[in-house]
Design a protein around this motif. Structure first.
Motif, PDB file in Angstrom:
ATOM      1  N   MET A 246     -10.407  29.498  43.212  1.00  0.00           N
ATOM      2  CA  MET A 246     -10.020  29.191  43.781  1.00  0.00           C
ATOM      3  C   MET A 246     -11.181  28.314  43.083  1.00  0.00           C
ATOM      4  O   MET A 246     -10.823  26.788  43.143  1.00  0.00           O
ATOM      5  CB  MET A 246      -9.236  28.281  45.303  1.00  0.00           C
TER       6      MET A 246
ATOM      7  N   TYR B 263      -8.674  18.326  46.953  1.00  0.00           N
ATOM      8  CA  TYR B 263      -8.693  19.170  47.286  1.00  0.00           C
ATOM      9  C   TYR B 263      -9.299  20.158  47.494  1.00  0.00           C
ATOM     10  O   TYR B 263      -9.976  21.362  48.254  1.00  0.00           O
ATOM     11  CB  TYR B 263      -7.727  20.352  45.951  1.00  0.00           C
TER      12      TYR B 263
ATOM     13  N   PHE C 279      -2.522  30.754  48.949  1.00  0.00           N
ATOM     14  CA  PHE C 279      -3.022  31.193  46.709  1.00  0.00           C
ATOM     15  C   PHE C 279      -2.048  30.382  45.874  1.00  0.00           C
ATOM     16  O   PHE C 279      -2.621  29.941  45.329  1.00  0.00           O
ATOM     17  CB  PHE C 279      -3.270  32.231  46.932  1.00  0.00           C
TER      18      PHE C 279
ATOM     19  N   TYR D 162      -1.816  26.254  45.936  1.00  0.00           N
ATOM     20  CA  TYR D 162      -2.648  25.670  46.426  1.00  0.00           C
ATOM     21  C   TYR D 162      -2.944  25.504  44.034  1.00  0.00           C
ATOM     22  O   TYR D 162      -2.825  24.962  43.747  1.00  0.00           O
ATOM     23  CB  TYR D 162      -3.808  26.338  46.094  1.00  0.00           C
ATOM     24  N   PHE D 163      -2.390  26.964  43.761  1.00  0.00           N
ATOM     25  CA  PHE D 163      -2.553  26.480  42.363  1.00  0.00           C
ATOM     26  C   PHE D 163      -1.591  26.074  41.424  1.00  0.00           C
ATOM     27  O   PHE D 163      -1.583  25.388  40.195  1.00  0.00           O
ATOM     28  CB  PHE D 163      -2.761  28.355  41.676  1.00  0.00           C
TER      29      PHE D 163
ATOM     30  N   LYS E 189      -6.503  32.199  36.717  1.00  0.00           N
ATOM     31  CA  LYS E 189      -5.998  32.420  37.750  1.00  0.00           C
ATOM     32  C   LYS E 189      -5.912  33.299  37.821  1.00  0.00           C
ATOM     33  O   LYS E 189      -5.897  34.663  38.674  1.00  0.00           O
ATOM     34  CB  LYS E 189      -4.365  31.309  38.254  1.00  0.00           C
TER      35      LYS E 189
END
Length: 369
Positions: free
Chosen positions: A196, A295, A312, A315-316, A344
């Motif tokens: 991230m 973010y 995770f 968010y992606f 990622k």
């Protein structure tokens, strides 16, 4: 005269006990610096759990002569020293999948097969297929490592005199190699935080620099800032002066670009206005600028670095949506969505993980205006 089941099993066992560890040690030497690995081990910068025997072997570094097939495999795989095979770890490679990782997986699979079979299951057909696959593996590994060691050793072992009873006794003591994921779950979670950070510290600043570059020339932006220079903190003043000196906006971070876009009204305001988090359906350029700021703050100012899997993934998904819309804003002349997808999934070693973990922590005391 054809061999008995026991003799065939002993022959294959001899290859497993003698050849396969040598192949793995050769690959291991080609992918790591044993002295550097020893330092990482001593610093406990290690991702996978070790047995007491494996720990003892690690303490002998840089000597790896006694490293087992299992230990070499665990380090190569879980320390990310080698690319994942085409078939993915733990699966059976297709005949067309012939990268070095695929052959490592073949060695592991062949070892586990022979260990698991009863001697009467070692048919002549299976025996010959095993030898043919092993021959192909040794040739590819030798070619990969620019040597002739492995194939020569296979030929020697295949014709050597052996004690069937002794080999079968040793083979019975060999345990199957677990191919499931055994890395420290905490380390995996920390890696997600670092991935991230790749987006937050690398891609998001580049996106915002492209945004501001698309609406105002660097020199004109600097001239716009000159009358207001004292209103900026000293570190931001230096970044702004670089606009003029270097004719580049590469020194502008998320915080400063956001402030410039907002203060000088360089783009239309977000749907709900500056400083407010956009709704899901708000997809104007200003909305995504506001999302990037949010973010960046959420993740940089977290009280801990533990990112659970669901969080995770969520968010992606949002990061990718922003990248896709930005690519559209720039008429597909950028590839931000693809870059975020790579963040990622890309290979990430310990050094890279620590770098990006620290990069986010350095932002912890910096607040966006």
């Amino acid at each position: 005269m054809s061999m008995t089941y026991e003799e065939r099993q002993a022959r294959l066992g001899y290859i497993i006990l003698k050849l396969f560890p040598t192949i793995m040690q050769s690959i291991f030497k080609g992918h790591t610096n044993p002295r550097g690995l020893r330092v990482n081990f001593q610093l406990k910068d290690f991702r996978t759990s070790l047995t007491l025997k494996e720990t003892s072997l690690m303490e002998q570094l840089p000597n790896i002569e006694d490293f087992t097939l299992k230990l070499c495999y665990k380090i190569l795989r879980f320390e990310n020293l080698i690319l994942e095979p085409s078939c993915k770890w733990g699966n059976n490679p297709h005949a067309t999948e012939v990268e070095i990782g695929d052959d490592i997986q073949r060695i592991i699979n062949l070892t586990n097969e022979v260990i698991s079979k009863q001697c009467e299951d070692i048919s002549e057909i299976y025996y010959n297929e095993f030898l043919e696959i092993t021959k192909d593996v040794t040739k590819r590994v030798d070619g990969y490592l620019h040597q002739e060691t492995c194939f020569k050793m296979l030929r020697i072992l295949s014709s050597a005199d052996i004690s069937t009873a002794e080999i079968l006794q040793k083979l019975a003591l060999v345990q199957k190699i677990n191919v499931s994921q055994t890395i420290d779950s905490d380390a995996e979670i920390r890696e997600q935080y670092s991935r991230m950070s790749l987006v937050i510290t690398d891609t998001f600043p580049n996106i915002l620099r492209d945004v501001i570059r698309s609406v105002i020339h660097t020199n004109k932006l600097y001239q716009l800032c000159v009358p207001h220079m004292r209103s900026f903190p000293l570190d931001q003043q230096k970044s702004l002066k670089d606009l003029d000196l270097l004719n580049s906006n590469d020194s502008l971070d998320v915080s400063l670009v956001y402030k410039l876009l907002r203060q000088f009204k360089l783009i239309p305001s977000p749907t709900k206005g500056w400083g407010l988090y956009p709704e899901k359906g708000d997809i104007k350029l200003g909305d995504d600028v506001e999302r990037i700021r949010n973010y960046r703050n959420q993740i940089a100012h977290r009280t801990n670095i533990i990112i659970e899997k669901n969080e995770f993934e969520n968010y992606f998904d949002h990061f990718r949506d922003i990248g896709r819309r930005m690519d559209l804003n720039f008429f597909q002349k950028t590839n931000y969505e693809e870059t975020i997808v790579l963040h990622k999934t890309c290979r990430m070693d310990i050094q890279m993980q620590v770098k990006y973990e620290n990069a986010l922590q350095e932002l912890e005391n910096i607040k966006c205006e």
